[in-house]
Scaffold this motif. Structure first.
Motif, PDB file in Angstrom:
ATOM      1  N   CYS A 274       0.795  -1.234   0.000  1.00 25.89           N
ATOM      2  CA  CYS A 274       0.000   0.000   0.000  1.00 25.89           C
ATOM      3  C   CYS A 274       0.823   1.277   0.000  1.00 25.89           C
ATOM      4  O   CYS A 274       0.284   2.367  -0.163  1.00 25.89           O
TER       5      CYS A 274
ATOM      6  N   GLY B 199      -0.424   4.763   1.541  1.00 28.81           N
ATOM      7  CA  GLY B 199      -1.842   4.654   1.874  1.00 28.81           C
ATOM      8  C   GLY B 199      -2.827   5.289   0.925  1.00 28.81           C
ATOM      9  O   GLY B 199      -4.044   5.234   1.157  1.00 28.81           O
TER      10      GLY B 199
ATOM     11  N   GLY C  13      -4.424  -1.865   4.578  1.00 27.46           N
ATOM     12  CA  GLY C  13      -3.249  -1.588   3.760  1.00 27.46           C
ATOM     13  C   GLY C  13      -2.033  -2.232   4.387  1.00 27.46           C
ATOM     14  O   GLY C  13      -1.810  -2.107   5.599  1.00 27.46           O
ATOM     15  N   THR C  14      -1.261  -2.966   3.590  1.00 29.44           N
ATOM     16  CA  THR C  14      -0.053  -3.616   4.122  1.00 29.44           C
ATOM     17  C   THR C  14       1.155  -3.239   3.286  1.00 29.44           C
ATOM     18  O   THR C  14       1.068  -3.027   2.080  1.00 29.44           O
TER      19      THR C  14
ATOM     20  N   LEU D 278       4.245   3.275   6.096  1.00 39.61           N
ATOM     21  CA  LEU D 278       3.083   2.945   6.920  1.00 39.61           C
ATOM     22  C   LEU D 278       2.767   4.056   7.922  1.00 39.61           C
ATOM     23  O   LEU D 278       1.602   4.365   8.173  1.00 39.61           O
TER      24      LEU D 278
ATOM     25  N   ALA E 116       0.993   6.666   6.048  1.00 37.32           N
ATOM     26  CA  ALA E 116      -0.374   6.212   5.772  1.00 37.32           C
ATOM     27  C   ALA E 116      -1.257   6.388   7.004  1.00 37.32           C
ATOM     28  O   ALA E 116      -2.388   6.887   6.913  1.00 37.32           O
ATOM     29  N   GLN E 117      -0.735   5.998   8.164  1.00 35.88           N
ATOM     30  CA  GLN E 117      -1.497   6.109   9.409  1.00 35.88           C
ATOM     31  C   GLN E 117      -1.782   7.562   9.774  1.00 35.88           C
ATOM     32  O   GLN E 117      -2.850   7.886  10.292  1.00 35.88           O
TER      33      GLN E 117
ATOM     34  N   THR F 220     -10.087   2.376   7.835  1.00 34.86           N
ATOM     35  CA  THR F 220      -8.806   1.924   7.273  1.00 34.86           C
ATOM     36  C   THR F 220      -7.844   1.536   8.384  1.00 34.86           C
ATOM     37  O   THR F 220      -7.859   2.119   9.473  1.00 34.86           O
TER      38      THR F 220
ATOM     39  N   PHE G   9      -3.551   0.101   8.781  1.00 35.68           N
ATOM     40  CA  PHE G   9      -2.298  -0.135   8.071  1.00 35.68           C
ATOM     41  C   PHE G   9      -1.374  -0.955   8.962  1.00 35.68           C
ATOM     42  O   PHE G   9      -1.242  -0.672  10.155  1.00 35.68           O
TER      43      PHE G   9
END
Length: 274
Positions: free
Chosen positions: A116, A119, A146-147, A154, A157-158, A196, A198
């Motif tokens: 991801c 994100g 999402g990984t 990450l 993304a978070q 969502t 992650f």
């Protein structure tokens, strides 16, 4: 690409791969050598070293080089709704089909964004689901996972904080509804963050995942060796529930057993169905 020099250069390349595995947990053996060497050469140029031998010595003497190397190995140029023509089909056909299949019984929607990065794919899908469901949004139990293997990606993304460059394909109505702007940055709404999650996941050696209505893995497997691509496509097949969708990158092609398992849904946009 920088030319290898000296008869032991390939030996130093192997030492380098082992150092990367040991210190970053990044398994380079599954990647195509050509791709991996191109990424490493970026750091050779940036640190002004001539060859793998010198770069090995640099890593042994300067631990601060490891985060820079990891970023280079995992870097992805990405933005919201990248390749809009794919998202067009996802919005008009794929997500409505998933929603329709949930009209009876448990209204649970599970989607996996594999590889991801920062994100944007996961949040793009979240926006489309929220938009499509409208007032019914809260009637569904939605989880988009999402990984990635890169910790820094990450964390971004978070946080859900993005720059102008990542926003270029977001339609104005979505920009207004799903983001707030502060200090020149765009912050994802809590409504999207709520659905969502992650987490770190190694597609190669991590635990297998299952129970998804759709798996998105776009422009990730192109860097992997053929045998691993075959394995991953079957992993994605197994991760999907009945009639689940698999969305892959435009430059990627199904190979191995998965080719006969998946049925084409929209071959042009590389969308398949279980």
């Amino acid at each position: 690409m920088l030319k290898a020099v000296g008869k032991n250069e390939e030996e130093y390349y192997e030492i380098l791969k082992n150092l990367i595995q040991k210190n970053l947990g990044f398994n380079s053996n599954q990647y195509k050598d050509s791709h991996f060497k191109r990424r490493i050469d970026v750091r050779l140029r940036a640190t002004n070293v001539k060859n793998y031998k010198e770069y090995v010595e640099l890593l042994q003497n300067d631990k601060n080089e490891y985060p820079e190397l990891m970023e280079t190995l995992t870097v992805n140029v990405t933005n919201f709704f990248r390749n809009p023509e794919v998202y067009d089909i996802v919005e008009k056909e794929v997500l409505p089909a998933i929603i329709k299949s949930k009209n009876i019984g448990l209204r649970s929607i599970r989607i996996w964004s594999a590889g991801c990065s920062i994100g944007v794919e996961a949040y793009s899908i979240a926006m489309l689901l929220n938009h499509l469901l409208g007032h019914d949004f809260n009637k569904y139990n939605i989880k988009i996972t999402g990984t990635d293997i890169d910790k820094e990606s990450l964390l971004k993304a978070q946080s859900g904080v993005y720059s102008d460059a990542e926003m270029k394909d977001v339609r104005p109505a979505f920009l207004k509804k799903y983001f707030t702007k502060e200090d020149g940055k765009y912050i994802v709404s809590d409504e999207l963050k709520k659905i969502t999650q992650f987490k770190k996941q190694d597609l190669i050696s991590g635990p297998k995942m299952s129970g998804f209505d759709a798996v998105f893995c776009r422009n990730v497997t192109i860097y992997f060796q053929k045998e691993l691509q075959e394995q991953l496509y079957m992993d994605f097949y197994d991760a999907l529930g009945k009639d689940g969708f698999f969305v892959m990158g435009k430059t990627e092609t199904l190979i191995g057993p998965s080719k006969d398992k998946f049925k084409p849904y929209n071959s042009k946009e590389r969308i398949y169905q279980k």
